[in-house]
Design an enzyme around this catalytic site. Structure first.
Site, short mmCIF file in Angstrom:
data_model
loop_
_atom_site.label_atom_id
_atom_site.label_comp_id
_atom_site.label_asym_id
_atom_site.label_seq_id
_atom_site.Cartn_x
_atom_site.Cartn_y
_atom_site.Cartn_z
N GLU A 173 29.43 15.64 33.60
CA GLU A 173 28.23 16.36 33.17
C GLU A 173 28.58 17.77 32.70
OE1 GLU A 173 25.59 14.75 32.71
OE2 GLU A 173 25.68 13.04 34.07
N CYS A 207 21.83 1.82 20.03
CA CYS A 207 20.37 1.89 19.98
C CYS A 207 19.84 0.47 20.10
CB CYS A 207 19.98 2.51 18.63
SG CYS A 207 18.21 2.61 18.31
#
EC number: 2.7.1.21
Length: 197
Positions: A89, A146
């Site tokens: 992160e 996607c």
């Protein structure tokens, strides 16, 4: 020579899993790994890096005021040596902390692997990611798809009813209930649909 690596991808591109696999590979060679994550990332609990596929490991929690270079130096003085640093992160680290990681690479010849998002839900760079794009030696995209099958590059934020939104704070922790990886075309279509509604 050691390098500063930035491995980025949209949500769902297995960044945390890759970070943990990299950790395992170094440890399998009897090398010491310093796994870290920013304090703001509390989604999977404090002090743990966890992937969606179930891998997890304890991690050092980095607050925004921590000087990573000074902390590394202190560890060296106390005979706590690391062969590699892995940061999960990384988009949430302060730009100056990215500079400190760069300094560790250059001063101590220790490789640093940073995993994180490149952009937020509005397609704007995170400060930590922007600095990594500026100074990393190696930049690699981790790909995901996607729902249309194209490469996802947008971290679309969803409201409670599943609508794509572009308003709100840059940092909002969440998983599949709050974000969906999308290609840019599908994201733009979703925004147009919301405007029409």
């Amino acid at each position: 020579m050691a390098k500063l690596y930035f491995r980025y991808g949209a949500m769902g591109s297995s960044k945390s899993a890759q970070a943990l696999i990299t950790k395992f590979n170094y440890e399998e060679k009897d090398m010491q790994v310093w796994l870290m994550k920013p304090a703001v990332d509390t989604r999977d609990g404090e002090g743990v890096v966890k992937s969606r596929i179930g891998l997890e490991a304890p991690a050092y929690v980095v607050t925004a005021d921590v000087d990573l270079f000074a902390l590394f130096q202190k560890g060296e003085r106390e005979k706590q040596f690391y062969d590699v640093i892995i940061a999960d992160e990384a988009q949430f680290f302060q730009p100056e902390q990215i500079d400190q990681l760069r300094d560790i690479v250059d001063t101590y010849n220790v490789p640093v692997f940073c995993y994180g998002l490149r952009t937020d839900f509005r397609t704007k760079l995170f400060p930590g990611s922007a600095r990594l794009l500026e100074i990393a030696d190696s930049i690699t995209e981790l790909k995901t798809v996607c729902s249309c099958g194209s490469k996802a590059i947008v971290n679309a934020r969803l409201d409670g009813e599943g609508h794509v939104i572009t308003e709100g704070e840059q940092v909002m922790l969440g998983g599949n209930e709050s974000y969906e990886p999308m290609c840019y075309k599908c994201w733009k279509k979703a925004l147009e649909k919301e405007k029409e509604a």
